[in-house]
Design a protein around this motif. Structure first.
Motif, PDB file in Angstrom:
ATOM      1  N   LYS A   5       0.836  -1.212   0.000  1.00  0.00           N
ATOM      2  CA  LYS A   5       0.000   0.000   0.000  1.00  0.00           C
ATOM      3  C   LYS A   5       0.866   1.256   0.000  1.00  0.00           C
ATOM      4  CE  LYS A   5      -4.222  -1.621   2.269  1.00  0.00           C
ATOM      5  NZ  LYS A   5      -5.135  -1.419   3.381  1.00  0.00           N
ATOM      6  N   LEU A   6       1.958   1.218   0.776  1.00  0.00           N
ATOM      7  CA  LEU A   6       2.862   2.362   0.832  1.00  0.00           C
ATOM      8  C   LEU A   6       3.545   2.565  -0.520  1.00  0.00           C
ATOM      9  CD1 LEU A   6       4.146   4.620   2.485  1.00  0.00           C
ATOM     10  CD2 LEU A   6       5.889   2.976   3.210  1.00  0.00           C
ATOM     11  N   HIS A   7       3.983   1.476  -1.158  1.00  0.00           N
ATOM     12  CA  HIS A   7       4.590   1.584  -2.490  1.00  0.00           C
ATOM     13  C   HIS A   7       3.599   2.181  -3.478  1.00  0.00           C
ATOM     14  CE1 HIS A   7       8.604  -0.240  -2.535  1.00  0.00           C
ATOM     15  NE2 HIS A   7       8.191  -0.911  -1.475  1.00  0.00           N
ATOM     16  N   ASN A   8       2.359   1.732  -3.448  1.00  0.00           N
ATOM     17  CA  ASN A   8       1.339   2.262  -4.362  1.00  0.00           C
ATOM     18  C   ASN A   8       1.086   3.745  -4.115  1.00  0.00           C
ATOM     19  OD1 ASN A   8       1.033  -0.232  -5.545  1.00  0.00           O
ATOM     20  ND2 ASN A   8      -0.761  -0.787  -4.333  1.00  0.00           N
ATOM     21  N   LEU A   9       1.042   4.146  -2.846  1.00  0.00           N
ATOM     22  CA  LEU A   9       0.834   5.555  -2.511  1.00  0.00           C
ATOM     23  C   LEU A   9       1.976   6.404  -3.048  1.00  0.00           C
ATOM     24  CD1 LEU A   9      -0.780   7.748  -0.962  1.00  0.00           C
ATOM     25  CD2 LEU A   9       0.654   7.220   1.015  1.00  0.00           C
ATOM     26  N   CYS A  10       3.216   5.944  -2.840  1.00  0.00           N
ATOM     27  CA  CYS A  10       4.372   6.698  -3.331  1.00  0.00           C
ATOM     28  C   CYS A  10       4.355   6.803  -4.853  1.00  0.00           C
ATOM     29  CB  CYS A  10       5.669   6.048  -2.853  1.00  0.00           C
ATOM     30  SG  CYS A  10       5.939   6.248  -1.085  1.00  0.00           S
ATOM     31  N   GLN A  11       3.984   5.729  -5.501  1.00  0.00           N
ATOM     32  CA  GLN A  11       3.911   5.733  -6.957  1.00  0.00           C
ATOM     33  C   GLN A  11       2.833   6.706  -7.435  1.00  0.00           C
ATOM     34  OE1 GLN A  11       2.978   1.910  -8.686  1.00  0.00           O
ATOM     35  NE2 GLN A  11       4.577   2.201 -10.208  1.00  0.00           N
ATOM     36  N   LYS A  12       1.687   6.689  -6.782  1.00  0.00           N
ATOM     37  CA  LYS A  12       0.579   7.572  -7.150  1.00  0.00           C
ATOM     38  C   LYS A  12       0.962   9.040  -7.002  1.00  0.00           C
ATOM     39  CE  LYS A  12      -4.046   8.813  -5.543  1.00  0.00           C
ATOM     40  NZ  LYS A  12      -5.039   8.546  -4.502  1.00  0.00           N
ATOM     41  N   LEU A  13       1.721   9.359  -5.942  1.00  0.00           N
ATOM     42  CA  LEU A  13       2.099  10.739  -5.671  1.00  0.00           C
ATOM     43  C   LEU A  13       3.412  11.146  -6.347  1.00  0.00           C
ATOM     44  CD1 LEU A  13       1.139  10.804  -1.898  1.00  0.00           C
ATOM     45  CD2 LEU A  13      -0.142  11.754  -3.818  1.00  0.00           C
ATOM     46  N   ARG A  14       3.979  10.220  -7.147  1.00  0.00           N
ATOM     47  CA  ARG A  14       5.231  10.459  -7.860  1.00  0.00           C
ATOM     48  C   ARG A  14       6.391  10.750  -6.917  1.00  0.00           C
ATOM     49  NH1 ARG A  14       3.140  14.889 -10.836  1.00  0.00           N
ATOM     50  NH2 ARG A  14       1.082  14.170 -11.237  1.00  0.00           N
ATOM     51  N   TRP A  15       6.420  10.028  -5.806  1.00  0.00           N
ATOM     52  CA  TRP A  15       7.512  10.122  -4.845  1.00  0.00           C
ATOM     53  C   TRP A  15       8.484   8.985  -5.108  1.00  0.00           C
ATOM     54  CZ3 TRP A  15       4.439  10.677   0.368  1.00  0.00           C
ATOM     55  CH2 TRP A  15       3.798  11.912   0.390  1.00  0.00           C
ATOM     56  N   PRO A  16       9.707   9.111  -4.599  1.00  0.00           N
ATOM     57  CA  PRO A  16      10.631   7.981  -4.713  1.00  0.00           C
ATOM     58  C   PRO A  16      10.100   6.787  -3.921  1.00  0.00           C
ATOM     59  CG  PRO A  16      11.663   9.837  -3.562  1.00  0.00           C
ATOM     60  CD  PRO A  16      10.283  10.255  -3.933  1.00  0.00           C
ATOM     61  N   ALA A  17      10.511   5.600  -4.323  1.00  0.00           N
ATOM     62  CA  ALA A  17      10.072   4.390  -3.624  1.00  0.00           C
ATOM     63  C   ALA A  17      10.576   4.417  -2.183  1.00  0.00           C
ATOM     64  CB  ALA A  17      10.607   3.158  -4.332  1.00  0.00           C
ATOM     65  N   PRO A  18       9.806   3.879  -1.248  1.00  0.00           N
ATOM     66  CA  PRO A  18      10.249   3.842   0.143  1.00  0.00           C
ATOM     67  C   PRO A  18      11.499   2.985   0.289  1.00  0.00           C
ATOM     68  CG  PRO A  18       7.979   3.035  -0.084  1.00  0.00           C
ATOM     69  CD  PRO A  18       8.492   3.295  -1.437  1.00  0.00           C
ATOM     70  N   ALA A  19      12.378   3.390   1.194  1.00  0.00           N
ATOM     71  CA  ALA A  19      13.608   2.631   1.455  1.00  0.00           C
ATOM     72  C   ALA A  19      13.472   1.937   2.802  1.00  0.00           C
ATOM     73  CB  ALA A  19      14.808   3.564   1.457  1.00  0.00           C
ATOM     74  N   ASN A  20      13.596   0.615   2.794  1.00  0.00           N
ATOM     75  CA  ASN A  20      13.463  -0.173   4.019  1.00  0.00           C
ATOM     76  C   ASN A  20      14.828  -0.525   4.593  1.00  0.00           C
ATOM     77  OD1 ASN A  20      10.559  -0.614   4.082  1.00  0.00           O
ATOM     78  ND2 ASN A  20      10.887  -1.741   2.199  1.00  0.00           N
ATOM     79  N   ALA A  21      14.891  -0.590   5.909  1.00  0.00           N
ATOM     80  CA  ALA A  21      16.087  -1.078   6.606  1.00  0.00           C
ATOM     81  C   ALA A  21      15.611  -1.817   7.851  1.00  0.00           C
ATOM     82  CB  ALA A  21      16.990   0.078   6.998  1.00  0.00           C
ATOM     83  N   ASP A  22      16.306  -2.886   8.175  1.00  0.00           N
ATOM     84  CA  ASP A  22      15.940  -3.606   9.388  1.00  0.00           C
ATOM     85  C   ASP A  22      17.203  -4.140  10.058  1.00  0.00           C
ATOM     86  OD1 ASP A  22      16.467  -6.395   8.340  1.00  0.00           O
ATOM     87  OD2 ASP A  22      14.824  -5.844   7.019  1.00  0.00           O
ATOM     88  N   ARG A  23      17.083  -4.480  11.344  1.00  0.00           N
ATOM     89  CA  ARG A  23      18.208  -5.066  12.064  1.00  0.00           C
ATOM     90  C   ARG A  23      17.689  -6.141  13.012  1.00  0.00           C
ATOM     91  NH1 ARG A  23      17.340  -0.504  15.295  1.00  0.00           N
ATOM     92  NH2 ARG A  23      17.545  -0.934  17.508  1.00  0.00           N
ATOM     93  N   ARG A  24      18.539  -7.082  13.279  1.00  0.00           N
ATOM     94  CA  ARG A  24      18.207  -8.218  14.136  1.00  0.00           C
ATOM     95  C   ARG A  24      18.999  -8.104  15.419  1.00  0.00           C
ATOM     96  NH1 ARG A  24      20.194 -14.247  13.615  1.00  0.00           N
ATOM     97  NH2 ARG A  24      18.618 -15.215  14.920  1.00  0.00           N
ATOM     98  N   GLU A  25      18.334  -8.389  16.532  1.00  0.00           N
ATOM     99  CA  GLU A  25      18.993  -8.364  17.836  1.00  0.00           C
ATOM    100  C   GLU A  25      18.649  -9.630  18.608  1.00  0.00           C
ATOM    101  OE1 GLU A  25      17.485  -4.887  19.758  1.00  0.00           O
ATOM    102  OE2 GLU A  25      18.864  -3.554  18.728  1.00  0.00           O
TER     103      GLU A  25
END
Length: 176
Positions: A5-25
């Protein structure tokens, strides 16, 4: 679910694609994950508790936080400079703001099948504009035709803007 949904929203608004980052602990038998998603200058984090057990779950929680925050904006901020908005989108915006029919593209392919070339025309408000040369992709040819149309339409609008400036004493906003 919210990641798409977030990717679709960014595409609709002509924003750059969201950048994800995660870490494990934590230990291997009981890991915990944290995720962030960046949309333009804004960064959203997955909630601290309860801690999901998979990377996918934390990424989705971070995307949900971003989506819920960004989807409610009535006038979304412009995250891309105006020059990065594709010409075809700018021409479509031009037509919609002036309540004109949407641009109609016609593309002709030439050359051998293994090395096709494309030339495109766009018709808007009864006027037709052509790409200045042949391009190796249909997308580039249509974009060039849209750019030609925008330049011609902008030149046509400039005398009107000067005339309105004389009458109103105010400068009109940038043409889009």
């Amino acid at each position: 679910m919210f990641t798409s949904k977030l990717h679709n929203l960014c595409q609709k608004l002509r924003w750059p694609a969201p950048a994800n980052a995660d870490r494990r602990e934590g230990p291997d038998h009981a890991p915990t994950f944290h995720a962030t998603v960046a949309v333009g200058p804004a960064v959203f984090r997955s909630p601290a508790a309860p801690r999901p057990r998979t990377r996918k779950q934390v990424r989705d929680l971070a995307a949900r936080a971003a989506f819920e925050d960004l989807a409610g904006w009535e006038a979304p901020p412009q995250l891309l400079p105006e020059t990065q908005v594709p010409y075809k989108c700018q021409l479509q915006d031009y037509a919609q703001k002036r309540q004109k029919d949407l641009p109609l593209y016609h593309t002709i392919q030439s050359g051998p099948l293994h090395l096709p070339m494309f030339r495109s025309t766009v018709t808007i408000d009864g006027r037709t504009f052509e790409s200045p040369k042949d391009y190796n992709t249909k997308k580039k040819a249509e974009s060039a035709a849209a750019a030609a149309a925008l330049m011609a339409l902008a030149d046509q609008a400039k005398p009107l803007e000067k005339m309105l400036l004389c009458f109103t004493g105010q400068r009109l906003g940038a043409w889009r």
